[in-house]
Design a protein around this motif. Structure first.
Motif, PDB file in Angstrom:
ATOM      1  N   ASP A 235       0.785  -1.242   0.000  1.00  0.00           N
ATOM      2  CA  ASP A 235       0.000   0.000   0.000  1.00  0.00           C
ATOM      3  C   ASP A 235       0.810   1.281   0.000  1.00  0.00           C
ATOM      4  N   ALA A 259      -2.865   5.510  -0.650  1.00  0.00           N
ATOM      5  CA  ALA A 259      -4.051   6.266  -1.064  1.00  0.00           C
ATOM      6  C   ALA A 259      -4.611   6.985   0.167  1.00  0.00           C
ATOM      7  N   ARG A 283      -5.984   8.950  -6.188  1.00  0.00           N
ATOM      8  CA  ARG A 283      -5.608   8.318  -4.926  1.00  0.00           C
ATOM      9  C   ARG A 283      -5.758   9.275  -3.734  1.00  0.00           C
TER      10      ARG A 283
ATOM     11  N   SER B 102     -10.933   4.141  -2.945  1.00  0.00           N
ATOM     12  CA  SER B 102      -9.762   3.269  -3.037  1.00  0.00           C
ATOM     13  C   SER B 102     -10.094   1.856  -2.559  1.00  0.00           C
TER      14      SER B 102
END
Lengths: 344, 344
Positions: A235, A259, A283, B102
């Motif tokens: 991530d 994000a 994002r 997301s």
């Protein structure tokens, strides 16, 4: 007095210069106790236009007050004072809001007509708004830590604060210079548990680990991004600090931010345009930070320096007499020294 | 069923298409009550590659549940539901954090294989995570307001929230489209007293005034920046919302933001690189916003729509039958309509 000037690329000289005097009733004149060379000094060191008169260098110092103007009320001769790298009036709305770097009166005075900090003496405009008195002796052994409050520690803290470092937030710091390392320390101090330092200079990253980095990634570019993503479950991190300022570092920062996360920039951008298109928009990436209003942070950061809870002064791995300033620049430019302290 | 497809630039047609069916146990099939044309639909309307099969259009709708898959538990046939423009599983960490855009599972599904909203029926994946049930009748007169929760009101609210609109904060909104106007409404709702709307379409800016704009600036570019600075004592505003997405609008936003302030972007950027160099760094400007996780905001925004405290549905200045969708696109493209609602 002796003072450090830059005359062109790589051409640093310590020369005889006139001693500063009180010019405005709000001025103070300081005798320098400690000063240092900043990573940002290396930009003009590389690219300054050759000049006959040169440019006074240095913006970080702790000094002792020698003389004050008629209107100065908060400091007196003999006081030891921290000098934030941006002067500020202390009275306008920006100063009161804690954004002294946008002071309406003093403005962003780096470099400054007031002379540089890498000198025996220096005139400080707006002494009441700028100077921060510290109740220590002129030979206090905590002087290196106090000196970091003039710029690098406050700048690292600014990155951690604006980036939102906090418990439960993963943090990545791009850059193992003094600001990057103190951003690590600051993120840890604000409660971040997972701190990934991107840097490849082992002595520096070792100090980063001492300051709280849990992981070190030496790889750069795409490989560096991939390594950080591997460490963060694919991530990236909630908080990413760009403590470099070159475009590849910023791109790397964008590559490792989660994000909804934040990239806080404290390295002075060496670019005009950067990638802020649909990728960042999709994002929900926030870009924040900027030139640090370090004056605003001293109240918060000073106690830890005085009681030894933190040791930001450890970023100084070399100390030289002022007359050897040119050597200090060279050592830092060669990355043979992390940060060089100068004593007149 | 009848459904709207885009076959190339300017080539919108409402055609016969197969009715959607449940494909996954987490799907629901809805009958469309109201849908609409979005400003962002105009980007492909201008630039889509010509295509034989066309592209299903529309991502905003309120519908009534016709059928659900075996695993759907939170909605049932007959329920009226708001459909956020991004589908979301409702279970993953991003969904739980309120960043459904997301979502790890559903992702950013605009445009979507699930068919468009400008159609009589539509299949909705991840119905439990995506749909928001509202306790109203299928012919409720508040339908236009409810429809704005599918995108434009939530998007304007996202801008105001991420930008930090609050009492005592001056706000500038760049753009007088539906999102810009609802950003005005949102900023006012969050307590901002001074709201400057930059737009030149008088019917729209009049609605902006009704929504809370205290000033309207019709000038653009440097003249627009100067006019806003004049209105803000030379400083610019704490919060600036870019509800357009073109580079000149973003540059205008940067030109009117106060030092230490925030530019929140909710117009989809039509550029890759933008100005984020020393000027923005030196002034500590934050750039935030992004694609709005409108699902996260419905809890907060719905009560005001239901009790009439706010009237976001007033952005719909034209209503057409679904079969006239092409006319709706043309009216919006010509700026003859602010936002067109479609009823199957």
């Amino acid at each position: 007095m002796r003072a450090t000037y830059l005359f062109g690329p790589g051409d640093v000289r310590v020369i005889d210069a006139p001693e500063p005097r009180i010019e405005q009733p709000t001025d103070a004149v300081l005798r320098t106790l400690v000063a240092c060379v900043c990573g940002s000094d290396l930009h003009p060191y590389h690219s300054a236009q050759p000049s006959e008169h040169g440019r006074a260098m240095g913006h970080e110092m702790v000094g002792v007050v020698e003389e004050i103007g008629a209107e100065v009320t908060t400091v007196a001769p003999g006081d030891v004072v921290i000098v934030p790298f941006v002067f500020s009036c202390g009275v306008c709305d920006f100063c009161r809001e804690g954004l002294q770097t946008s002071c309406r009166v003093a403005g962003l005075t780096v470099p400054t007509g007031a002379g540089g900090a890498q000198a025996q003496y220096r005139r400080i405009p707006f002494a009441d708004g700028t100077l921060y008195r510290v109740d220590v002796a002129v030979d206090d052994e905590r002087m290196p830590g106090l000196l970091t409050l003039s710029d690098v520690y406050g700048t690292g803290h600014h990155a951690a604060v604006t980036g939102g470092a906090a418990p439960g937030k993963d943090v990545v710091v791009v850059g193992d210079g003094a600001v990057g390392l103190l951003a690590v320390l600051s993120a840890r101090r604000l409660g971040a548990e997972r701190i990934i330092l991107m840097g490849r200079h082992e002595a520096r990253t070792d100090l980063g680990r001492r300051y709280g980095a849990t992981d070190v990634v030496a790889a750069r570019g795409d490989a560096g991004v991939e390594a950080v993503r591997d460490l963060t479950g694919g991530d990236g991190a909630h908080v990413v600090i760009d403590a470099v300022g070159h475009l590849p570092a910023f791109e790397q920062a964008l590559g490792v931010v989660r994000a909804g996360g934040t990239v806080a920039r404290v390295g002075v951008p060496q670019y005009s345009d950067g990638p802020i298109g649909r990728e960042q928009f999709g994002r929900n990436v926030t870009i924040t930070g900027g030139v640090a209003p370090v004056r605003a942070y001293i109240d918060d950061l000073l106690p830890g320096v005085l009681d030894g809870t933190v040791d930001p002064g450890a970023v100084f791995d070399r100390e030289l007499p002022l007359d050897d300033a040119a050597t200090g620049y060279r050592l830092m430019d060669d990355r043979a020294a992390l940060k060089v302290m100068l004593r007149p």
